[in-house]
Write a protein that holds these residues in place. Structure first.
Motif, PDB file in Angstrom:
ATOM      1  N   GLY B  63      83.986   6.951  63.074  1.00  0.00           N
ATOM      2  CA  GLY B  63      83.332   7.197  61.798  1.00  0.00           C
ATOM      3  C   GLY B  63      82.948   5.923  61.073  1.00  0.00           C
ATOM      4  N   LYS B  64      82.317   6.129  59.929  1.00  0.00           N
ATOM      5  CA  LYS B  64      81.775   5.007  59.175  1.00  0.00           C
ATOM      6  C   LYS B  64      82.522   4.890  57.853  1.00  0.00           C
ATOM      7  N   VAL B  65      82.958   3.704  57.517  1.00  0.00           N
ATOM      8  CA  VAL B  65      83.613   3.457  56.238  1.00  0.00           C
ATOM      9  C   VAL B  65      82.960   2.248  55.595  1.00  0.00           C
ATOM     10  N   LEU B  66      82.251   2.472  54.490  1.00  0.00           N
ATOM     11  CA  LEU B  66      81.648   1.357  53.765  1.00  0.00           C
ATOM     12  C   LEU B  66      82.359   1.206  52.427  1.00  0.00           C
ATOM     13  N   VAL B  67      82.844   0.009  52.164  1.00  0.00           N
ATOM     14  CA  VAL B  67      83.427  -0.266  50.860  1.00  0.00           C
ATOM     15  C   VAL B  67      82.652  -1.440  50.283  1.00  0.00           C
ATOM     16  N   GLU B  68      82.099  -1.235  49.079  1.00  0.00           N
ATOM     17  CA  GLU B  68      81.231  -2.260  48.485  1.00  0.00           C
ATOM     18  C   GLU B  68      80.117  -2.632  49.451  1.00  0.00           C
ATOM     19  N   GLY B  69      79.658  -1.646  50.219  1.00  0.00           N
ATOM     20  CA  GLY B  69      78.567  -1.901  51.158  1.00  0.00           C
ATOM     21  C   GLY B  69      78.999  -2.618  52.425  1.00  0.00           C
ATOM     22  N   GLU B  70      80.278  -2.933  52.564  1.00  0.00           N
ATOM     23  CA  GLU B  70      80.762  -3.666  53.733  1.00  0.00           C
ATOM     24  C   GLU B  70      81.402  -2.695  54.710  1.00  0.00           C
ATOM     25  N   ALA B  71      80.992  -2.793  55.996  1.00  0.00           N
ATOM     26  CA  ALA B  71      81.610  -1.922  57.007  1.00  0.00           C
ATOM     27  C   ALA B  71      82.951  -2.513  57.388  1.00  0.00           C
ATOM     28  N   ILE B  72      83.992  -2.046  56.714  1.00  0.00           N
ATOM     29  CA  ILE B  72      85.270  -2.746  56.875  1.00  0.00           C
ATOM     30  C   ILE B  72      85.996  -2.424  58.173  1.00  0.00           C
ATOM     31  N   ALA B  73      85.557  -1.377  58.857  1.00  0.00           N
ATOM     32  CA  ALA B  73      86.304  -0.962  60.036  1.00  0.00           C
ATOM     33  C   ALA B  73      86.348  -2.047  61.110  1.00  0.00           C
ATOM     34  N   LYS B  74      85.262  -2.790  61.272  1.00  0.00           N
ATOM     35  CA  LYS B  74      85.211  -3.763  62.356  1.00  0.00           C
ATOM     36  C   LYS B  74      85.220  -5.205  61.869  1.00  0.00           C
ATOM     37  N   LEU B  75      85.685  -5.412  60.641  1.00  0.00           N
ATOM     38  CA  LEU B  75      85.765  -6.803  60.174  1.00  0.00           C
ATOM     39  C   LEU B  75      86.924  -7.511  60.875  1.00  0.00           C
ATOM     40  N   PRO B  76      86.720  -8.752  61.323  1.00  0.00           N
ATOM     41  CA  PRO B  76      87.856  -9.505  61.863  1.00  0.00           C
ATOM     42  C   PRO B  76      88.923  -9.703  60.784  1.00  0.00           C
ATOM     43  N   ASP B  77      90.122  -9.950  61.246  1.00  0.00           N
ATOM     44  CA  ASP B  77      91.261  -9.963  60.342  1.00  0.00           C
ATOM     45  C   ASP B  77      91.098 -10.849  59.121  1.00  0.00           C
ATOM     46  N   ASN B  78      90.652 -12.094  59.318  1.00  0.00           N
ATOM     47  CA  ASN B  78      90.629 -12.971  58.146  1.00  0.00           C
ATOM     48  C   ASN B  78      89.636 -12.499  57.099  1.00  0.00           C
ATOM     49  N   HIS B  79      88.506 -11.931  57.548  1.00  0.00           N
ATOM     50  CA  HIS B  79      87.540 -11.412  56.582  1.00  0.00           C
ATOM     51  C   HIS B  79      88.066 -10.164  55.894  1.00  0.00           C
ATOM     52  N   LEU B  80      88.653  -9.290  56.693  1.00  0.00           N
ATOM     53  CA  LEU B  80      89.182  -8.046  56.137  1.00  0.00           C
ATOM     54  C   LEU B  80      90.272  -8.341  55.109  1.00  0.00           C
ATOM     55  N   SER B  81      91.173  -9.262  55.453  1.00  0.00           N
ATOM     56  CA  SER B  81      92.271  -9.583  54.546  1.00  0.00           C
ATOM     57  C   SER B  81      91.740 -10.129  53.228  1.00  0.00           C
ATOM     58  N   HIS B  82      90.809 -11.035  53.321  1.00  0.00           N
ATOM     59  CA  HIS B  82      90.303 -11.622  52.086  1.00  0.00           C
ATOM     60  C   HIS B  82      89.461 -10.626  51.285  1.00  0.00           C
ATOM     61  N   PHE B  83      88.793  -9.736  52.006  1.00  0.00           N
ATOM     62  CA  PHE B  83      88.060  -8.666  51.336  1.00  0.00           C
ATOM     63  C   PHE B  83      89.024  -7.798  50.528  1.00  0.00           C
ATOM     64  N   ARG B  84      90.116  -7.448  51.198  1.00  0.00           N
ATOM     65  CA  ARG B  84      91.152  -6.640  50.572  1.00  0.00           C
ATOM     66  C   ARG B  84      91.709  -7.342  49.340  1.00  0.00           C
ATOM     67  N   GLY B  85      91.983  -8.639  49.494  1.00  0.00           N
ATOM     68  CA  GLY B  85      92.547  -9.408  48.392  1.00  0.00           C
ATOM     69  C   GLY B  85      91.625  -9.445  47.181  1.00  0.00           C
ATOM     70  N   ARG B  86      90.324  -9.530  47.421  1.00  0.00           N
ATOM     71  CA  ARG B  86      89.401  -9.701  46.313  1.00  0.00           C
ATOM     72  C   ARG B  86      88.978  -8.390  45.664  1.00  0.00           C
ATOM     73  N   HIS B  87      88.855  -7.350  46.478  1.00  0.00           N
ATOM     74  CA  HIS B  87      88.212  -6.133  45.964  1.00  0.00           C
ATOM     75  C   HIS B  87      89.146  -4.968  45.707  1.00  0.00           C
ATOM     76  N   ILE B  88      90.355  -5.041  46.240  1.00  0.00           N
ATOM     77  CA  ILE B  88      91.206  -3.858  46.144  1.00  0.00           C
ATOM     78  C   ILE B  88      92.576  -4.227  45.580  1.00  0.00           C
ATOM     79  N   GLY B  89      92.993  -3.466  44.556  1.00  0.00           N
ATOM     80  CA  GLY B  89      94.344  -3.623  44.019  1.00  0.00           C
ATOM     81  C   GLY B  89      95.198  -2.474  44.512  1.00  0.00           C
ATOM     82  N   MET B  90      96.414  -2.780  44.980  1.00  0.00           N
ATOM     83  CA  MET B  90      97.250  -1.742  45.560  1.00  0.00           C
ATOM     84  C   MET B  90      98.475  -1.462  44.690  1.00  0.00           C
ATOM     85  N   VAL B  91      98.722  -0.163  44.448  1.00  0.00           N
ATOM     86  CA  VAL B  91      99.985   0.246  43.824  1.00  0.00           C
ATOM     87  C   VAL B  91     100.677   1.153  44.831  1.00  0.00           C
TER      88      VAL B  91
END
Ligand SMILES: Nc1ncnc2c1ncn2[C@@H]1O[C@H](COP(=O)(O)OP(=O)(O)O)[C@@H](O)[C@H]1O
Ligand SMILES: [Mg+2]
Lengths: 392, 230, 322
Positions: B63-91
């Motif tokens: 399937g397809k998952v776009l967050v902020e227009g970015e296809a996060i499913a196939k992002l390499p780890d360092n990009h995904l991690s930094h994407f997560r750090g910048r755009h998503i807050g977790m509780v």
């Protein structure tokens, strides 16, 4: 690179979890301490021996008969002097004298009154005392060790040697040798050449060996060849060979220690590997949280890398520092005896502080490579902890 | 403006030795910027899995998952991690604080990979703690905090990077009623700041939420229905 | 047993190299696996596992590079200290010529450091992109590195195992000194022309790097390495030793010369390698490497300044040229 924020987190993970690192650090310090103590002692002794030998002549000419060292006729001197490139040939009379009870031995060195070269060296040792006065009577200079040995047997100011012809020769103890290079000269007795001949049984017209110098390094190999072809029974020993011989004997001892180290290091690595593998279960969650909050695998690896560097360098400096104190300030009790043995007049050596790059870099590599090697895979495993861990 | 989260045909299955467990069975979902979305469903219906995938903590199987227009499913780890750090807050449900860190240090964890200056980090941490009303405990060890304080510390940590999306998994599961109501106030604040909020819960307290939001009902890995509430 | 192999430093060196090799084998197996199974578009667990494993390969190679980087000077240092065991040798030059493996080993070693640093650079750009665009080049190159390091390890043991301590070797003055009338410089250069060439190639190289003439800069950095070797051995070195007849690339590693050889050769090889790596990356991967090229140029400049300073300091202290 590390900015202040990362440094803060590095400090948190090194000191905030100090209980996790304490055992690792203690173990590392112990390993480095043992490693550096041994290498410090050996490089100090090596240094002492090398500097002592450095002052020796470049080559020694001996005579070998039937596989045994024989007395060298003085007539060889002419042949040697004739070779171009050779400087200051001097004959030497010396040998080992074995005392009867328990077979202790002294190294007797005869000094020729007419030999200016030998005299120069001797004046340095004797210092203010009158050289002529010393050489004209049955006088001898003894090392501190020899003196105390004699004193124990009530020879306070003279000692009677049994000469090769079976008669006793009484020699007065004139002075004690200074205590600088005790390692090589701890059983030395210096006396006039005629007395030495009688005691050692070396005939008139013969000597123990010749020493000579070759000022030009490039000619050494060539001259050694030339000398060797002078007589069928001649043997030439170069300074380099004696250095190599000493080196080899130290390597032998170091080789023994190195085997011990290998066992020590293997144990050390295994313990480290186990510790880091076990810490996986406790760290997995924390690293998972970091990862869920935006740390990449690379960020975690970097943090872990610096954590390991801090531990390695910290333990290294501590271990080497402790070893320095142990070897050079406390003079390495126990360990020194293993190195020097306690044979004939076990030398009363003061270990001269020698900190050479070779020992320090060797210690570092020998410790740091196995350290990193044993934690590398566990650390990688921790670093790739699943960020989903934080959701469970 | 395009939706901030777009999910199409999302499937997630686990290959266990015995069988293939399908946890998400083809989810289609789109979330608008500034929207508050409540995922409801019984335990085991796949809420956490869905949140994990949106947050980039888990990978979809299809399937397809776009967050902020970015296809996060196939992002390499360092990009995904930094994407997560910048755009998503977790509780997280269990707070997930580092127990032996102080509140301040806990809150600054997401800022570390961003290579910010020390002062800037301090300032942002202060800000976030003030907003989450935990400033007075900034030097206390996380282990010593009460349940409500832990929750506020977690929220401070979630908003310290100023993310567009805040994701909460069962945020009130470990809170008493009084603290749960306080949490609703904080949510309102976040909503007013314009954050997109995604909450997985089966707590009925969210029915008293007094601002517009969407409720999505999940059951057995599928979306049953969704309704907008003003 | 051969006393060379009993030498503590040699043992530590070989021990280090062997441990690294074990890790290289591990990385080799993973690399093969990655090359065969990699499918970036796949959503399978296998693919994500491979991505995590690739970090193990990266970690191992960083470790190997760091240790090789430390072992290179240690190697020089070790063979230098072996000169007391090998008859005739005065410094590392004699020891390294004790058998035919020595020089080959040194070349392979330098080449390994060069290739490894290139690999790390490719890796850096690979991780920067969003779809691992260079993974094939990266792991293919790793296979080559592995073969090279296998050769290096074999040479390590062949070299140290075959030093005959009874066989006299030539010392550096015999290896590098001028035989009567023979000119050791390439292309019949004399010292003056060589120096002019040295400085003009340096300036040209700097300009080429700054104006981004990549291919020409690559050729010139090779040329610069070549001319620098001769310039250091036959001219700048004599000022290090303060003796016009002392020509040796190795003696300057010794304590008497304040270990300046490490700075001279380190900055030269470091600078040329970094420059060449950057250009190769630019050409092969088509990425922007201008920053690291500048660092390379900076290191080369440090080299040129160091050797020039040695000469000038001698000139000012003694008021005359050698
Ligand atoms: N690693 C796994 N392997 C197999 N099944 C799993 C795994 N992780 C979660 N599941 C299953 O996925 C389903 C959904 O879990 P979850 O998303 O946590 O639901 P919720 O958050 O709604 O309670 C559960 O039935 C759980 O057993
Ligand atoms: Mg859940």
């Amino acid at each position: 690179m590390l900015n202040r924020v990362k440094l803060h987190f590095l400090a948190l993970s090194v000191f905030g979890e100090s209980s996790r690192h304490l055992a690792t650090v203690l173990l590392s310090v112990l390993v480095i301490f043992i490693l550096s103590s041994v290498l410090f002692i050996s490089s100090s002794i090596k240094y002492t021996v090398t500097t002592a030998l450095e002052n020796e002549a470049d080559m020694t000419v001996q005579r070998v008969r039937g596989g045994m060292l024989a007395q060298v006729p003085l007539s060889w001197e002419k042949d040697i002097v004739n070779i171009r490139g050779i400087d200051s040939v001097s004959p030497r009379v010396w040998g080992r004298y074995f005392t009867k009870p328990k077979g202790k031995s002294f190294l007797i060195i005869g000094v020729d009154f007419l030999d200016s070269n030998a005299n120069k060296a001797l004046s340095k040792i004797v210092g203010s005392t009158d050289l002529k006065k010393f050489l004209n009577a049955h006088n001898m200079l003894v090392s501190a060790k020899v003196k105390s040995w004699m004193k124990k047997r009530f020879y306070t100011d003279s000692y009677s040697f049994l000469s090769a012809d079976g008669e006793f020769i009484k020699m007065n103890i004139y002075a004690t040798l200074p205590k600088n290079s005790d390692l090589l000269s701890n059983d030395v007795i210096i006396m006039p050449i005629d007395d030495a001949r009688k005691i050692l049984g070396i005939k008139e017209g013969y000597v123990t060996d010749f020493v000579l110098n070759v000022p030009n390094d490039a000619q050494k190999v060539f001259i050694e060849d030339k000398l060797s072809s002078l007589h069928f029974d001649i043997r030439v020993v170069s300074k380099k060979e004696s250095l190599a011989a000493y080196d080899e004997s130290f390597n032998f001892r170091n080789g023994f220690f190195l085997t011990l180290f290998m066992i020590l290091l293997a144990t050390f690595s295994l313990i480290l590997y186990q510790r880091y593998t076990q810490s996986y279960s406790t760290q997995k969650r924390q690293i998972g949280i970091y990862r869920a909050l935006g740390w990449s695998i690379k960020d975690i690896l970097t943090l872990k890398f610096y954590e390991i560097v801090v531990i390695i360098l910290g333990s290294y400096v501590t271990g080497v520092g402790l070893a320095y104190i142990f070897v050079y300030i406390a003079n390495a009790p126990v360990l020194r005896d293993i190195f020097l043995g306690s044979g004939n007049f076990s030398p009363d050596v003061v270990l001269i502080p020698v900190i050479d790059f070779s020992a320090l870099s060797s210690i570092f590599l020998l410790y740091a490579i196995p350290f990193v090697a044993s934690v590398l895979i566990p650390v990688w495993k921790i670093a790739v902890s699943d960020p989903k861990e934080a959701m469970l | 403006m395009s939706p901030i989260v777009e999910i199409e045909g999302l499937k997630r299955f686990y290959n266990t030795p015995a069988e293939r467990v399908e946890v998400l069975k083809g989810i289609n979902l789109s979330i608008e910027r500034g929207e508050t979305l409540i995922l409801k469903g019984v335990s085991g219906s796949g809420k956490t899995t869905l949140l994990s995938i949106i947050a980039g903590l888990d990978r979809p199987s299809e399937g397809k998952v776009l967050v902020e227009g970015e296809a996060i499913a196939k992002l390499p780890d360092n990009h995904l991690s930094h994407f997560r750090g910048r755009h998503i807050g977790m509780v997280f449900q269990h707070y997930n604080l580092i127990e032996h860190f102080s509140v301040k240090d806990n809150v600054s964890v997401p800022l570390v990979p961003m290579n910010l200056r020390y002062q800037k980090v301090g300032q942002r941490v202060e800000d976030a703690m003030k907003k989450a009303n935990i400033s007075h405990k900034s030097d206390m060890l996380a282990a010593r905090l009460s349940g409500g304080e832990k929750q506020r510390c977690t929220i401070a940590r979630a908003i310290v990077t100023n993310p567009e999306i805040v994701i909460c998994d069962e945020p009130t599961a470990n809170l008493d009623r009084e603290n749960a109501i306080k949490f609703l106030d904080i949510l309102k604040n976040l909503h007013n700041m314009g954050k997109t909020i995604i909450i997985a819960t089966h707590d009925s307290i969210f029915e008293s939420l007094n601002f517009s939001h969407t409720v999505v009902y999940m059951s057995d890995g599928e979306i049953e229905k969704s309704e907008s509430i003003e | 047993m051969n006393p060379i192999l009993l030498n503590t430093q040699v043992q530590i060196y070989l021990f280090g190299e062997s441990i690294l090799y074990i890790f290289m084998i591990m990385a080799f197996i993973i690399s093969l696996h990655i090359l065969l199974k990699w499918d970036f578009d796949s959503f399978s667990d296998e693919q994500y596992r491979l991505e995590r494993r690739s970090y193990l390969v990266i970690t191992i190679l960083l470790f190997v590079f760091a240790v090789k980087f430390m072992l290179l000077p240690y190697f020089v240092f070790t063979i230098d200290s072996l000169n007391t065991l090998v008859p005739g040798a005065m410094c590392a030059a004699g020891v390294i010529s004790a058998n035919s493996y020595g020089l080959e080993l040194l070349f392979v070693k330098l080449f390994v450091v060069f290739i490894l640093s290139w690999w790390l650079m490719i890796n850096y750009y690979d991780l920067q992109a969003k779809n691992y665009p260079f993974f094939k080049i990266k792991y293919g190159l790793y296979i080559a590195v592995f073969v090279l390091i296998t050769l290096e390890l074999w040479l390590d043991f062949a070299y140290f195992g075959n030093i005959d301590i009874h066989q006299p070797v030539s010392c550096c003055s015999a290896l590098f000194g001028q035989l009567e009338g023979a000119n050791p410089l390439p292309f019949g250069l004399d010292t003056k022309t060589m120096l002019i060439l040295f400085y003009s190639i340096f300036v040209t190289l700097a300009i080429l790097i700054l104006t981004k003439q990549d291919i020409t800069a690559l050729i010139f950095s090779g040329l610069f390495l070549y001319i620098s070797y001769y310039s250091v051995v036959y001219f700048f070195g004599t000022y290090v030793y303060e003796l016009p007849t002392h020509k040796c690339p190795f003696c300057m590693f010794q304590k008497e010369y304040h270990y300046i050889g490490y700075l001279i050769w380190g900055s030269l090889f470091g600078g040329v390698f970094l420059t060449a790596d950057s250009i190769l990356c630019k050409k092969v991967l088509n990425v922007d490497t201008s920053k690291s090229k500048i660092y390379g140029l900076l290191l080369i400049t440090v080299f040129v300044f160091t050797v020039s300073a040695v000469v000038l300091i001698y000139r000012f202290q003694n008021g005359t040229w050698l």
